[in-house]
Every structure is written in C-alpha cells, then in structure tokens.
Design a protein around this motif. Structure first.
Motif, PDB file in Angstrom:
ATOM      1  N   UNK A  45      12.872  10.391  50.879  1.00  0.00           N
ATOM      2  CA  UNK A  45      12.437   9.295  49.930  1.00  0.00           C
ATOM      3  C   UNK A  45      13.549   8.699  49.457  1.00  0.00           C
ATOM      4  N   UNK A  46      14.947   9.471  49.439  1.00  0.00           N
ATOM      5  CA  UNK A  46      16.176   8.886  49.123  1.00  0.00           C
ATOM      6  C   UNK A  46      16.635   7.619  50.061  1.00  0.00           C
ATOM      7  N   UNK A  47      16.326   8.124  51.430  1.00  0.00           N
ATOM      8  CA  UNK A  47      16.900   7.200  52.420  1.00  0.00           C
ATOM      9  C   UNK A  47      15.963   6.012  52.289  1.00  0.00           C
ATOM     10  N   UNK A  48      14.429   6.232  52.191  1.00  0.00           N
ATOM     11  CA  UNK A  48      13.530   5.045  51.957  1.00  0.00           C
ATOM     12  C   UNK A  48      14.112   4.199  50.785  1.00  0.00           C
ATOM     13  N   UNK A  49      14.512   4.627  49.902  1.00  0.00           N
ATOM     14  CA  UNK A  49      14.918   3.805  48.623  1.00  0.00           C
ATOM     15  C   UNK A  49      16.093   3.097  49.041  1.00  0.00           C
ATOM     16  N   UNK A  50      17.007   3.476  49.751  1.00  0.00           N
ATOM     17  CA  UNK A  50      18.376   2.741  50.097  1.00  0.00           C
ATOM     18  C   UNK A  50      17.898   1.763  51.015  1.00  0.00           C
ATOM     19  N   UNK A  51      16.847   1.979  51.964  1.00  0.00           N
ATOM     20  CA  UNK A  51      16.340   0.858  52.811  1.00  0.00           C
ATOM     21  C   UNK A  51      15.429  -0.165  51.981  1.00  0.00           C
ATOM     22  N   UNK A  52      14.925  -0.125  51.115  1.00  0.00           N
ATOM     23  CA  UNK A  52      14.232  -0.910  50.278  1.00  0.00           C
ATOM     24  C   UNK A  52      15.309  -1.931  49.702  1.00  0.00           C
ATOM     25  N   UNK A  53      16.502  -1.151  49.125  1.00  0.00           N
ATOM     26  CA  UNK A  53      17.394  -1.982  48.526  1.00  0.00           C
ATOM     27  C   UNK A  53      18.058  -3.150  49.523  1.00  0.00           C
ATOM     28  N   UNK A  54      18.328  -2.715  50.611  1.00  0.00           N
ATOM     29  CA  UNK A  54      18.753  -3.390  51.594  1.00  0.00           C
ATOM     30  C   UNK A  54      17.781  -4.780  52.360  1.00  0.00           C
ATOM     31  N   UNK A  55      16.643  -4.131  52.254  1.00  0.00           N
ATOM     32  CA  UNK A  55      15.547  -5.298  52.964  1.00  0.00           C
ATOM     33  C   UNK A  55      14.570  -5.776  52.060  1.00  0.00           C
ATOM     34  N   UNK A  56      14.507  -5.356  50.847  1.00  0.00           N
ATOM     35  CA  UNK A  56      13.547  -6.076  49.553  1.00  0.00           C
ATOM     36  C   UNK A  56      14.401  -6.150  48.527  1.00  0.00           C
ATOM     37  N   UNK A  57      15.879  -5.941  48.575  1.00  0.00           N
ATOM     38  CA  UNK A  57      16.446  -6.125  47.069  1.00  0.00           C
ATOM     39  C   UNK A  57      16.948  -7.658  46.910  1.00  0.00           C
ATOM     40  N   UNK A  58      17.487  -7.982  46.082  1.00  0.00           N
ATOM     41  CA  UNK A  58      17.791  -9.080  45.674  1.00  0.00           C
ATOM     42  C   UNK A  58      18.993  -9.909  46.769  1.00  0.00           C
ATOM     43  N   UNK A  59      19.478  -9.094  47.517  1.00  0.00           N
ATOM     44  CA  UNK A  59      20.563  -9.815  48.669  1.00  0.00           C
ATOM     45  C   UNK A  59      19.771  -9.444  49.964  1.00  0.00           C
ATOM     46  N   UNK A  60      18.543  -9.138  50.142  1.00  0.00           N
ATOM     47  CA  UNK A  60      18.091  -9.043  51.395  1.00  0.00           C
ATOM     48  C   UNK A  60      17.796 -10.457  51.911  1.00  0.00           C
ATOM     49  N   UNK A  61      17.692 -10.388  53.186  1.00  0.00           N
ATOM     50  CA  UNK A  61      17.381 -11.715  53.859  1.00  0.00           C
ATOM     51  C   UNK A  61      15.983 -12.217  53.430  1.00  0.00           C
ATOM     52  N   UNK A  62      14.973 -11.542  53.189  1.00  0.00           N
ATOM     53  CA  UNK A  62      13.867 -12.190  52.728  1.00  0.00           C
ATOM     54  C   UNK A  62      13.798 -12.769  51.492  1.00  0.00           C
TER      55      UNK A  62
END
Length: 366
Positions: A45-62
């Motif tokens: 769950x910790x790794x998933x939280x880091x991945x969410x920050x990278x891909x759904x966070x404010x600075x993510x491409x989307x």
C-alpha cells in the motif's frame, strides 16, 4: 523601414514540449499506460500511494494535461476535456482496483500471522493473593447470606452510646474498663467528644434494631479496635463477626443450632461445639463457645472460639423492641481467631506483618 525585429509567432497547439502537447491522444494514452503499469507493479500500500502521487498527483501528466485545456482554442477544449477526464477516470479505476486487492491481501496476512488461539493452554503465574482475613470474612458473609441473613455494616467511629450504653454497659459498669477503648479527643484536646473507635461490631446490631422492625436476622463482619499491645494473640486492630437474631419464640436451641452449622462450615463436618456459662452485659444468659480439635498441634483439646447468649431485655428495650413479644440471640467471634484455628497458625503476627508469602501459603479460597 523599422529596425525592431518582428514578433515571434505563437507555437501551434499540440507542438512537442508545450503543455498543450499533453492533450494529444497519444500522450494521454501513454500517460494512462504508465499509470496502470506503475499501479500494477506496486506490491504494498505504501508503494501504491507513491505511484498515485506520481500518476494522479498535481504534477502528474494527466493533471498537467487537464490544466493545459485553457491554452488551446475554444472549439478544441470540449473534445480535449473529454479525453483528459476519460484518462483520469481510467487511471483512478486502475488505482482503486489495485488498492482493494492489496488491502484484501494485507487483511489476509494479518489474519494468518496475528491469529490468537484462544483455546491454547498457557502457563499462568499467580501475581498475588487476597489477604486471608478478607477471604475469611467473605466466606462467613456468604455462609450466613445462604441462611437468609442480611450482611450489616456500620461506622468504625462511634458514639459511646452505641458502643456501650445501648448494650447495657453503663459509664460505671466494670465491663467498660475491660474494653481497652480508643477514645477520640475533642477539639480542645480532652476526651469529651463522646466518640470512640468501636470495640466490637455489636454497634451494627444496635443500628439495625433501631432502623428495622423484627424479625431481624443479620450478621456484621468488620474491623474493630482495642488498646492492646501486639503479641502472638493480640492486636490493636482486628476483625470480628457478630450475628443477631430477633424474632418471636427464639431460644437457646436456635442459637446452638446456628453455631453448630457455623462451626462445621468453617472447621469441617466433624467439628463439635460446647457452651460454657459466662457473663456479658448485653446477653442473658451468656456462654462461651468452644470448638473441639482432635488434631491440634498440642494434642486433642477444646479451644475457645467466641461468646454468645440470649439478647438482654434491656438491650431490646433500648432499641425500642418489646422483650415481652420478641426474643433473640447474639454471638461474636474473632475472624483472625477462626483463621488461626482453621489453618493451625500459632502467632497472630504472621497474619498482620505483611509478609507476601503468607497469603499465598494458605489455601483459603478452596
């Protein structure tokens, strides 16, 4: 002809390296694929939280693509917004799915690794024990409660009237000097407060008779005080159990039967008692109660246990009870005395000196 350079033309929407380029379908598909790959690769769950920050966070491409919508011409914003929202929703669904799976795996791991077998036998170590005197008083209270008696209680600091006068022990009565009483000084340091530390729990019997109409069946275990020096058989603080019955037609035979049952409950089914004539100002006739011990450490013998008798008519009158209608009996025994007899304790100081090995060494709760 002007010497100033001509202004640069604005970049075309969607040019590589500009925010608007993130809105291109290929760019969004690539961002979504990267997000799904990262979420799928997360093992905790910790790794998933880091991945969410990278891909759904404010600075993510989307999210950056979503902000870039304002930089493109109006007619193109609607289709671009739909593409961005679809990519964001797909990435969120991928994240939620992976999170649910990881949470289920974590719950299963905890269930398997942290399960407690409540049926397993574990070694138990006693950390302490209740004091035998308290256990003995509870045993006595339970015994008489089973016989239909109430359990009485009262103040340890008493007026002299309750401790003496109501019990037919008047100021000039010789028995009063035998009580070795702790008198409570008044505010001036004298002894005129008329307050004493109770010398017996008979005071509870007086309170009971004043507050309750007969029939009365009560027993009062509690702490009492006398000015005795500590030795093998005496202490200034000890415990008594006193019983009282007031009803119509009560006789010495009722008293004898109650004491026999009491003795057998404390000392075993083979216990025998006898009554010897004696004198107490609050009972008439009065008797001492002895118990026969065939296996006494000093050989078979009768051992004094306590005092008893029929309630003196003067005591009944002092409490507003007509002795022509009612009669009664009373008895009193020392709790420490019974404990010493029951367990062969030869020195009272063993009970009161605080040695933690003493309570654990007696099986008084069996």
């Amino acid at each position: 002809m002007s010497d100033k350079p001509a202004p640069a033309s604005p970049p075309a929407p969607g040019a590589s390296g500009e925010p608007a380029a993130l809105l291109e379908p290929e760019a969004l598909d690539s961002a979504l694929a990267e997000a799904e790959k990262a979420f799928g690769a997360a093992d905790t769950l910790d790794e998933l939280a880091a991945a969410k920050s990278a891909h759904l966070g404010d600075k993510s491409p989307i999210l950056l693509a979503r902000r870039a919508i304002g930089s493109i011409p109006g007619p193109e914003r609607g289709p671009a917004g739909k593409r961005v929202n679809a990519a964001r929703q797909a990435a969120q669904e991928s994240f939620d799915s992976r999170k649910a799976r990881l949470e289920a795996e974590e719950a299963l791991r905890i269930l398997n690794e942290e399960t407690v077998d409540v049926t397993a036998r574990t070694p138990r170590r006693r950390q302490g024990a209740r004091h035998p005197v308290n256990v003995q008083m509870d045993r006595i209270a339970d015994l008489f409660a089973a016989m239909g008696f109430s359990i009485g209680d009262g103040p340890e600091l008493e007026l002299e009237w309750f401790n003496f006068d109501a019990l037919n022990i008047h100021p000039d009565h010789p028995a009063r000097t035998m009580m070795d009483t702790f008198h409570i000084a008044d505010a001036k340091g004298g002894q005129g407060s008329n307050l004493v530390l109770r010398t017996h729990t008979s005071t509870v019997q007086i309170h009971t008779m004043l507050n309750q109409e007969p029939p009365i069946y009560t027993v009062a275990p509690g702490r009492v005080y006398r000015t005795d020096e500590v030795d093998s058989t005496h202490s200034p603080v000890f415990h008594q159990t006193e019983g009282l019955v007031v009803d119509k037609g009560i006789t010495m035979a009722d008293l004898r039967g109650t004491l026999d049952h009491f003795a057998r409950a404390l000392f075993g089914p083979e216990a025998e008692t006898r009554l010897r004539p004696s004198y107490f100002p609050f009972t008439e006739p009065s008797a001492e109660v002895d118990v026969w011990f065939s296996e006494h450490k000093d050989g078979p013998r009768w051992i004094e246990w306590g005092g008893c008798g029929m309630v003196n008519p003067r005591v009944l009158r002092a409490c507003g009870i007509d002795p022509d209608v009612y009669s009664g009996f009373a008895f009193g025994m020392g709790v420490e005395r019974a404990l010493m007899l029951r367990h062969g304790i030869g020195d009272l100081r063993d009970i009161i000196d605080g040695d933690v090995r003493f309570p654990a060494g007696l099986r008084v709760e069996e």
